[in-house]
Design a protein around this motif. Structure first.
Motif, short mmCIF file in Angstrom:
data_model
loop_
_atom_site.label_atom_id
_atom_site.label_comp_id
_atom_site.label_asym_id
_atom_site.label_seq_id
_atom_site.Cartn_x
_atom_site.Cartn_y
_atom_site.Cartn_z
N THR A 153 0.78 -1.05 -0.04
CA THR A 153 -0.12 -0.09 0.02
C THR A 153 0.76 1.26 -0.05
N THR A 154 1.98 1.22 0.75
CA THR A 154 2.58 2.32 1.02
C THR A 154 3.33 2.68 -0.25
N ALA A 155 3.93 1.52 -0.98
CA ALA A 155 4.76 1.75 -2.25
C ALA A 155 3.54 2.23 -3.51
N ASN A 156 2.32 1.78 -3.34
CA ASN A 156 1.69 2.34 -4.56
C ASN A 156 1.02 3.67 -4.05
N VAL A 157 1.06 4.13 -3.02
CA VAL A 157 0.76 5.52 -2.54
C VAL A 157 1.87 6.34 -3.17
N MET A 158 3.09 6.11 -2.94
CA MET A 158 4.34 6.70 -3.37
C MET A 158 4.43 6.67 -4.88
N ALA A 159 4.32 5.71 -5.42
CA ALA A 159 4.27 5.66 -6.90
C ALA A 159 3.38 6.67 -7.56
N ASN A 160 2.27 6.90 -6.95
CA ASN A 160 1.40 7.87 -7.65
C ASN A 160 1.63 9.18 -7.00
N GLY A 161 2.67 9.68 -6.47
CA GLY A 161 3.20 11.01 -6.18
C GLY A 161 2.26 11.55 -5.10
N LEU A 162 1.73 10.71 -4.18
CA LEU A 162 0.73 11.45 -3.02
C LEU A 162 1.50 11.32 -1.90
N ASP A 163 1.49 12.08 -0.93
CA ASP A 163 1.97 12.26 0.38
C ASP A 163 1.73 11.02 1.34
N ALA A 164 2.77 10.32 1.49
CA ALA A 164 2.68 9.10 2.42
C ALA A 164 2.58 9.62 3.78
N ALA A 165 2.91 10.84 4.08
CA ALA A 165 2.61 11.06 5.61
C ALA A 165 1.27 11.10 5.97
N ARG A 166 0.29 11.49 4.97
CA ARG A 166 -1.00 11.14 5.15
C ARG A 166 -1.71 9.70 5.27
N LEU A 167 -0.74 8.78 5.16
CA LEU A 167 -0.96 7.42 5.21
C LEU A 167 -0.57 6.78 6.52
N THR A 168 -1.53 5.86 7.21
CA THR A 168 -0.80 4.91 8.23
C THR A 168 -1.26 3.83 7.83
#
Length: 289
Positions: free
Chosen positions: A124-139
């Motif tokens: 999940t973290t890898a896919n969030v980052m791959a889409n250029g999204l802010d991983a700091a908003r993900l837990t």
């Protein structure tokens, strides 16, 4: 699908109240991933004017998003879908992070991705980052739903529960099984969500669910409407039962499904079933809870 099945009709229950005319999407028979725009080494899907990319490094550990899961995303592209900007959301059974990516891309303030499978968090973290999204908003949280105790309740909960019936002959105990197969005739996660929803969802909040017709939709609707929740059907998608991963055990699984259908707890026609994109809204004030 035909209008009438050979099985007895399910008991009369309050239907999901449509938000206007219910859209019906019929996916071509025999297709694999037909809601994906492209699916070479990764999948690309359109969502609210964006193109989201999803990949899975090891499909034996984390299930690549199926049409069942994608159907809810497609429904959220239409009229009547809730505003996702600024919400604090729970992606329940996050898997590869499809919904987490979509929520963050649509402007969610925070997303918590919960899954019992430890491989889900990294994917999940890898896919969030791959889409250029802010991983700091993900837990990301790895825990069974029954043991998960959030500090605060969420504005929105989104989920695509496993919906195929369990049988020891094809039990695998891997990430694929946690995504597709559930005990209690395929209803284990649905029942758990109904049981826990008031502890997860804030008053006035929204539960979005991709609900398979193989797992007794009327029961879920009845259980939640009795609690005061309203239910809208955003869209109904007809598609193939996902048996490819269980090809060697197809006869066993279909026998179990036919038993459920005879009891009025599943609906399908041949190898075709439907997925209902349901939106439940919790009342702003629920006495006693």
């Amino acid at each position: 699908m035909t209008d009438a099945l050979t099985a007895p009709a399910a008991p009369a229950v309050p239907p999901a109240r449509p938000a206007g005319p219910v859209r019906r999407r019929v996916l071509p028979a025999g297709e694999n991933g037909s809601l994906w725009e492209t699916r070479p080494s990764c999948g690309i899907v359109g969502f609210r004017g964006l193109r989201l990319r999803l990949m899975v490094e090891d499909p034996a550990e984390v299930l690549f998003p199926t049409d069942c899961g994608l159907s809810l995303l497609a429904a959220l592209d239409g009229a009547g879908a809730p505003d996702l900007k600024g919400v604090d959301a729970l992606d329940l059974g996050a898997g590869s992070g499809l919904y987490s990516v979509a929520l963050l891309a649509a402007g969610a303030e925070r997303v918590t991705a919960l899954d019992i499978n430890p491989a889900s968090a990294a994917q999940t973290t890898a896919n969030v980052m791959a889409n250029g999204l802010d991983a700091a908003r993900l837990t990301c949280v790895t825990a069974p739903l029954e043991e998960y105790a959030p500090a605060e309740r969420f504005d929105l909960v989104i989920t695509n529960p496993p919906h195929l019936p369990h049988d020891p002959s094809y039990a695998r105990g891997d990430g694929l099984e946690t995504a597709l197969v559930a005990h209690r005739g395929g209803r284990a996660m649905y029942d758990a969500v109904v049981e826990r929803v008031d502890t997860l969802l804030a008053p006035g909040g929204t539960l979005l669910m991709a609900h398979s017709s193989l797992a007794d939709i009327p029961r879920t609707v009845t259980d939640l409407t009795r609690r005061g929740y309203t239910c809208d059907t955003l869209e109904i998608s007809e598609m193939d039962i996902p048996l490819l991963a269980y090809a060697e055990h197809q006869d066993t699984m279909l026998t179990l499904l036919k038993e459920r259908r005879a009891e009025g707890r599943a609906e399908f026609d041949g190898l075709r079933f439907t997925v209902h994109a349901l939106m439940f809204r919790r009342p702003p004030h629920t006495p006693g809870r």
